[in-house]
Design a protein around this motif. Structure first.
Motif, short mmCIF file in Angstrom:
data_model
loop_
_atom_site.label_atom_id
_atom_site.label_comp_id
_atom_site.label_asym_id
_atom_site.label_seq_id
_atom_site.Cartn_x
_atom_site.Cartn_y
_atom_site.Cartn_z
N LYS A 44 0.83 -1.22 0.00
CA LYS A 44 0.00 0.00 0.00
C LYS A 44 0.86 1.26 0.00
N CYS A 45 2.10 1.14 0.36
CA CYS A 45 3.00 2.29 0.47
C CYS A 45 3.88 2.42 -0.77
N CYS A 48 4.56 5.16 -3.43
CA CYS A 48 5.25 6.39 -3.01
C CYS A 48 6.55 6.17 -2.25
N GLY A 60 7.37 9.93 -1.99
CA GLY A 60 7.77 10.06 -0.59
C GLY A 60 9.22 9.63 -0.43
N ILE A 66 13.65 3.45 9.14
CA ILE A 66 12.68 4.47 9.59
C ILE A 66 12.34 4.34 11.07
N ARG A 69 14.46 6.48 13.19
CA ARG A 69 15.11 7.52 12.38
C ARG A 69 14.54 8.89 12.75
N PHE A 77 15.32 15.19 -0.04
CA PHE A 77 13.87 15.08 -0.19
C PHE A 77 13.23 16.39 0.25
N TYR A 79 10.72 17.97 1.98
CA TYR A 79 9.67 17.76 2.98
C TYR A 79 8.77 18.98 3.13
N SER A 80 7.58 18.72 3.66
CA SER A 80 6.66 19.81 4.06
C SER A 80 7.30 20.59 5.21
N LEU A 83 7.16 18.57 8.53
CA LEU A 83 8.22 17.60 8.82
C LEU A 83 9.57 18.30 9.02
N LEU A 102 0.46 6.25 11.33
CA LEU A 102 -0.07 5.43 10.24
C LEU A 102 -1.56 5.12 10.40
N LYS A 113 2.28 16.26 3.94
CA LYS A 113 1.76 16.20 2.56
C LYS A 113 1.67 14.78 2.03
N VAL A 115 -0.51 11.86 1.08
CA VAL A 115 -1.93 11.63 0.80
C VAL A 115 -2.22 10.14 0.96
N LEU A 119 -4.09 3.29 8.07
CA LEU A 119 -4.29 1.85 8.28
C LEU A 119 -5.09 1.68 9.57
C1 HEC Z 1 0.43 8.81 -2.20
C2 HEC Z 1 1.79 8.70 -1.74
C3 HEC Z 1 2.07 8.08 -0.39
C4 HEC Z 1 1.62 6.89 0.14
C5 HEC Z 1 0.66 5.90 -0.49
C6 HEC Z 1 2.30 6.72 1.40
N1 HEC Z 1 3.11 7.81 1.65
FE1 HEC Z 1 4.31 8.07 3.27
N2 HEC Z 1 4.87 9.90 2.58
C7 HEC Z 1 4.49 10.45 1.37
C8 HEC Z 1 5.03 11.80 1.26
C9 HEC Z 1 4.82 12.76 0.08
C10 HEC Z 1 5.76 12.03 2.44
C11 HEC Z 1 6.46 13.32 2.86
C12 HEC Z 1 5.46 14.10 3.70
C13 HEC Z 1 5.83 15.51 4.06
O1 HEC Z 1 6.92 16.00 3.69
O2 HEC Z 1 5.00 16.15 4.71
C14 HEC Z 1 5.65 10.82 3.26
C15 HEC Z 1 6.24 10.64 4.49
C16 HEC Z 1 6.25 9.47 5.20
C17 HEC Z 1 6.98 9.24 6.42
C18 HEC Z 1 7.91 10.24 7.10
C19 HEC Z 1 9.32 10.01 6.56
C20 HEC Z 1 10.41 10.88 7.13
O3 HEC Z 1 11.53 10.79 6.60
O4 HEC Z 1 10.19 11.63 8.09
C21 HEC Z 1 6.73 7.96 6.80
C22 HEC Z 1 7.27 7.26 8.03
C23 HEC Z 1 5.83 7.39 5.82
N3 HEC Z 1 5.56 8.32 4.87
C24 HEC Z 1 5.38 6.09 5.86
C25 HEC Z 1 4.44 5.56 4.96
C26 HEC Z 1 3.93 4.22 5.03
C27 HEC Z 1 4.41 3.17 6.01
C28 HEC Z 1 3.00 4.09 4.03
C29 HEC Z 1 2.11 2.91 3.73
C30 HEC Z 1 1.26 2.44 4.80
C31 HEC Z 1 2.95 5.37 3.33
N4 HEC Z 1 3.84 6.23 3.91
C32 HEC Z 1 2.13 5.64 2.24
C33 HEC Z 1 3.70 9.84 0.42
C34 HEC Z 1 3.01 8.65 0.57
#
Ligand code: HEC
Length: 142
Positions: A44-45, A48, A60, A66, A69, A77, A79-80, A83, A102, A113, A115, A119
């Motif tokens: 599911k992740c 991205c 992402g 992680i 981390r 990267f 980030y918003s 973050l 999550l 950011k 989307v 879970l």
């Molecule tokens: C549609 C795209 C998308 C999906 C699907 C998604 N993410 Fe993300 N994720 C992102 C983005 C974009 C960011 C950066 C967010 C920000 O900068 O605010 C992020 C950030 C994160 C971070 C923070 C990373 C950091 O370095 O601080 C984690 C942890 C994370 N995601 C875990 C997950 C997990 C686990 C899943 C699946 C259950 C998931 N994401 C699903 C797009 C996605």
């Protein structure tokens, strides 16, 4: 007590004991998590995020190491601000924080950011965190 009543009581006590045992087993299992099931949840992740050796940033950041981390810490990267602020404060993705995040990313951390709806199933989160805990920061397996 007549014997029909006694039988009914015994059945009730057995059922209650089994229920208690089942609950204990479920509780004992949950902090561990199953990495193989977590790999499946990670699908599911994957639109991205990547994890493992040679993992690159996608929509992402890569998620190697992680669990434990620093937030917002992947070099290069974009980030918003949210973050970036957590990074500046030195906040860390512990297993507990990841679990809360999550469940519903944007209600736990407004301004992020990512989307993704979240879970809602606890077992999915526990298994996924067990899977992600298996990678070092360089993407090799622990
Ligand atoms: C549609 C795209 C998308 C999906 C699907 C998604 N993410 Fe993300 N994720 C992102 C983005 C974009 C960011 C950066 C967010 C920000 O900068 O605010 C992020 C950030 C994160 C971070 C923070 C990373 C950091 O370095 O601080 C984690 C942890 C994370 N995601 C875990 C997950 C997990 C686990 C899943 C699946 C259950 C998931 N994401 C699903 C797009 C996605």
């Amino acid at each position: 007590m007549n014997s029909a009543w006694k039988d009914a009581m015994n059945r009730f006590i057995t059922a209650a004991a089994l229920l208690a045992l089942g609950t204990t087993a479920a509780l004992a299992q949950s902090p561990e998590g199953d990495p193989a099931k977590g790999a499946n949840v990670f699908k599911k992740c994957m639109a991205c995020h990547a994890v493992g050796e040679g993992a690159k940033n996608k929509v992402g950041p890569e998620l190697n190491g992680i669990v434990g981390r620093k937030m917002g810490a992947v070099e290069g990267f974009n980030y918003s601000d949210t973050l970036k602020e957590h990074n500046a404060k030195g906040d860390v993705w512990t297993a507990e924080v990841l679990d809360a995040y999550l469940t519903n990313p944007r209600s736990y951390m407004p301004g992020v950011k990512m989307v993704f709806a979240g879970l809602p199933k606890e077992s999915d989160r526990v298994n996924l965190i067990a899977y992600l805990s298996g990678f070092n920061e360089d993407g090799t397996k622990k």
